[in-house]
Write a protein that holds these residues in place. Structure first.
Motif, PDB file in Angstrom:
ATOM      1  N   VAL A 105      39.846   3.500  36.057  1.00 56.12           N
ATOM      2  CA  VAL A 105      38.906   4.218  36.919  1.00 56.12           C
ATOM      3  C   VAL A 105      37.743   3.289  37.243  1.00 56.12           C
ATOM      4  N   HIS A 106      37.392   3.212  38.516  1.00 61.56           N
ATOM      5  CA  HIS A 106      36.331   2.317  38.968  1.00 61.56           C
ATOM      6  C   HIS A 106      35.189   3.128  39.570  1.00 61.56           C
ATOM      7  N   VAL A 107      33.979   2.829  39.133  1.00 57.48           N
ATOM      8  CA  VAL A 107      32.766   3.404  39.713  1.00 57.48           C
ATOM      9  C   VAL A 107      32.091   2.289  40.498  1.00 57.48           C
ATOM     10  N   ILE A 108      31.931   2.495  41.796  1.00 60.14           N
ATOM     11  CA  ILE A 108      31.478   1.429  42.691  1.00 60.14           C
ATOM     12  C   ILE A 108      30.277   1.921  43.488  1.00 60.14           C
ATOM     13  N   ARG A 109      29.160   1.249  43.288  1.00 61.20           N
ATOM     14  CA  ARG A 109      27.983   1.597  44.076  1.00 61.20           C
ATOM     15  C   ARG A 109      28.287   1.362  45.556  1.00 61.20           C
ATOM     16  N   LYS A 110      27.820   2.281  46.417  1.00 62.73           N
ATOM     17  CA  LYS A 110      28.227   2.241  47.822  1.00 62.73           C
ATOM     18  C   LYS A 110      27.947   0.897  48.483  1.00 62.73           C
ATOM     19  N   ASP A 111      26.788   0.311  48.212  1.00 62.70           N
ATOM     20  CA  ASP A 111      26.461  -0.948  48.871  1.00 62.70           C
ATOM     21  C   ASP A 111      27.302  -2.110  48.355  1.00 62.70           C
ATOM     22  N   CYS A 112      28.074  -1.875  47.284  1.00 66.10           N
ATOM     23  CA  CYS A 112      28.966  -2.912  46.751  1.00 66.10           C
ATOM     24  C   CYS A 112      30.415  -2.639  47.132  1.00 66.10           C
ATOM     25  N   GLY A 113      30.636  -1.600  47.947  1.00 62.68           N
ATOM     26  CA  GLY A 113      31.994  -1.205  48.290  1.00 62.68           C
ATOM     27  C   GLY A 113      32.424  -1.598  49.679  1.00 62.68           C
ATOM     28  N   ASP A 114      31.757  -2.583  50.270  1.00 57.64           N
ATOM     29  CA  ASP A 114      32.110  -2.984  51.637  1.00 57.64           C
ATOM     30  C   ASP A 114      33.552  -3.479  51.738  1.00 57.64           C
ATOM     31  N   ASP A 115      34.054  -4.107  50.659  1.00 60.04           N
ATOM     32  CA  ASP A 115      35.410  -4.656  50.679  1.00 60.04           C
ATOM     33  C   ASP A 115      36.438  -3.711  50.071  1.00 60.04           C
ATOM     34  N   LEU A 116      36.028  -2.490  49.749  1.00 64.45           N
ATOM     35  CA  LEU A 116      36.952  -1.536  49.136  1.00 64.45           C
ATOM     36  C   LEU A 116      38.025  -1.126  50.143  1.00 64.45           C
ATOM     37  N   SER A 117      39.278  -1.254  49.736  1.00 64.53           N
ATOM     38  CA  SER A 117      40.393  -0.955  50.631  1.00 64.53           C
ATOM     39  C   SER A 117      41.592  -0.499  49.802  1.00 64.53           C
ATOM     40  N   PRO A 118      42.397   0.430  50.330  1.00 61.60           N
ATOM     41  CA  PRO A 118      43.594   0.872  49.602  1.00 61.60           C
ATOM     42  C   PRO A 118      44.619  -0.238  49.399  1.00 61.60           C
ATOM     43  N   ILE A 119      44.533  -1.313  50.162  1.00 61.00           N
ATOM     44  CA  ILE A 119      45.549  -2.364  50.079  1.00 61.00           C
ATOM     45  C   ILE A 119      44.987  -3.699  49.592  1.00 61.00           C
ATOM     46  N   LYS A 120      43.807  -3.669  48.988  1.00 61.75           N
ATOM     47  CA  LYS A 120      43.212  -4.865  48.414  1.00 61.75           C
ATOM     48  C   LYS A 120      42.824  -4.595  46.974  1.00 61.75           C
ATOM     49  N   PRO A 121      42.732  -5.638  46.129  1.00 58.83           N
ATOM     50  CA  PRO A 121      42.241  -5.428  44.767  1.00 58.83           C
ATOM     51  C   PRO A 121      40.831  -4.844  44.787  1.00 58.83           C
ATOM     52  N   VAL A 122      40.489  -4.097  43.757  1.00 59.17           N
ATOM     53  CA  VAL A 122      39.154  -3.508  43.655  1.00 59.17           C
ATOM     54  C   VAL A 122      38.117  -4.622  43.566  1.00 59.17           C
ATOM     55  N   PRO A 123      37.030  -4.538  44.335  1.00 59.67           N
ATOM     56  CA  PRO A 123      35.991  -5.575  44.244  1.00 59.67           C
ATOM     57  C   PRO A 123      35.391  -5.624  42.842  1.00 59.67           C
ATOM     58  N   THR A 124      34.878  -6.783  42.480  1.00 62.16           N
ATOM     59  CA  THR A 124      34.271  -6.962  41.174  1.00 62.16           C
ATOM     60  C   THR A 124      32.839  -7.442  41.345  1.00 62.16           C
ATOM     61  N   GLY A 125      32.112  -7.470  40.238  1.00 63.88           N
ATOM     62  CA  GLY A 125      30.758  -7.998  40.280  1.00 63.88           C
ATOM     63  C   GLY A 125      29.722  -6.921  40.050  1.00 63.88           C
ATOM     64  N   GLU A 126      28.496  -7.247  40.409  1.00 66.52           N
ATOM     65  CA  GLU A 126      27.362  -6.354  40.189  1.00 66.52           C
ATOM     66  C   GLU A 126      27.546  -5.039  40.938  1.00 66.52           C
ATOM     67  N   GLY A 127      27.268  -3.945  40.260  1.00 66.21           N
ATOM     68  CA  GLY A 127      27.386  -2.637  40.895  1.00 66.21           C
ATOM     69  C   GLY A 127      28.766  -2.031  40.825  1.00 66.21           C
ATOM     70  N   VAL A 128      29.686  -2.690  40.107  1.00 64.48           N
ATOM     71  CA  VAL A 128      31.050  -2.190  39.974  1.00 64.48           C
ATOM     72  C   VAL A 128      31.405  -2.161  38.489  1.00 64.48           C
ATOM     73  N   LYS A 129      31.979  -1.074  38.035  1.00 62.25           N
ATOM     74  CA  LYS A 129      32.375  -0.982  36.638  1.00 62.25           C
ATOM     75  C   LYS A 129      33.734  -0.308  36.526  1.00 62.25           C
ATOM     76  N   ALA A 130      34.613  -0.868  35.672  1.00 62.16           N
ATOM     77  CA  ALA A 130      35.955  -0.322  35.470  1.00 62.16           C
ATOM     78  C   ALA A 130      36.080   0.251  34.063  1.00 62.16           C
ATOM     79  N   PHE A 131      36.832   1.352  33.955  1.00 62.90           N
ATOM     80  CA  PHE A 131      37.088   1.982  32.665  1.00 62.90           C
ATOM     81  C   PHE A 131      38.578   2.228  32.512  1.00 62.90           C
ATOM     82  N   SER A 132      39.079   2.040  31.312  1.00 59.54           N
ATOM     83  CA  SER A 132      40.465   2.385  31.014  1.00 59.54           C
ATOM     84  C   SER A 132      40.517   3.068  29.657  1.00 59.54           C
TER      85      SER A 132
END
Length: 209
Positions: A105-132
């Motif tokens: 599960v990924h929580v992505i701040r909106k301003d860090c989600g410009d590259d968010l796409s159903p067919i691309k890997p989840v963006p990484t870096g500041e403002g993005v956090k993944a949980f499993s």
């Protein structure tokens, strides 16, 4: 087809006024292929994994939404669909059968989600956090290998009404449900690191049910 059981999470500690995307991807646990051994009721390694499939991401349809909105609801991924068709063009998450996978599960701040796409890997870096959650690891199948799981799905899946026997003993079913740890897992809390716009916080209640 829809992933069953559906995964559900509850989020706390977000900035109520900040906008966030919530997304999920599913990644391989290892580089092995498995088979189910009936006489011992166990999964065994059957060889090396198949070639990697194209990355797919499920973006929760309520995205983007405020932290306040996300925190006041249980976030369900019941509309997430899986396929083993590598040529799929419907946006389903593509997985190989008989392989082990881990939902994230990924929580992505909106301003860090410009590259968010159903067919691309989840963006990484500041403002993005993944949980499993370890208890959500699963093995993909095109047909259930365990008859008890088949029975469980027929009785609990709202899309399998035609297979139900209305006279079935419900107490027997409830005992079966209780025997599966994934159905009612223990409370889990994971803590964010200090990320601008995402203060220390947690995701809890990863629920396969």
């Amino acid at each position: 087809m829809r992933m069953f059981p559906a995964m559900r999470v509850k989020i706390s500690g977000l900035d109520p006024h900040q906008q966030y995307y919530i997304a999920m991807d599913i990644v391989p646990v290892d580089n092995k292929r498995y088979r189910y051994v009936y006489h011992s009721s166990k999964w065994m390694v059957a060889g090396n994994a198949d070639s990697p499939v194209p990355p797919r991401v499920y973006i929760h349809p309520d995205s983007p939404a405020s932290g306040e909105t996300w925190m006041r609801q249980v976030i369900s991924f019941d509309k997430l669909k899986l396929t083993n068709n590598e040529l799929d063009d419907q946006g389903h998450i593509i997985l190989h059968s008989m392989h082990k996978y881990q939902p994230r599960v990924h929580v992505i701040r909106k301003d860090c989600g410009d590259d968010l796409s159903p067919i691309k890997p989840v963006p990484t870096g500041e403002g993005v956090k993944a949980f499993s959650f370890p208890e959500t690891v699963f093995t993909t199948v095109t047909a259930y290998q365990n008859q008890q799981i088949t029975r469980l799905k027929i009785d609990r899946n709202p899309f399998a009404k035609g297979f139900r026997d209305s006279g079935r003993n419900r107490m027997g079913l409830e005992a079966l449900v209780e025997s599966y740890a994934f159905w009612r897992p223990s409370l889990r809390t994971l803590t964010f690191e200090d990320i601008p716009g995402i203060p220390k916080q947690g995701i809890s209640n990863a629920n396969f049910g």
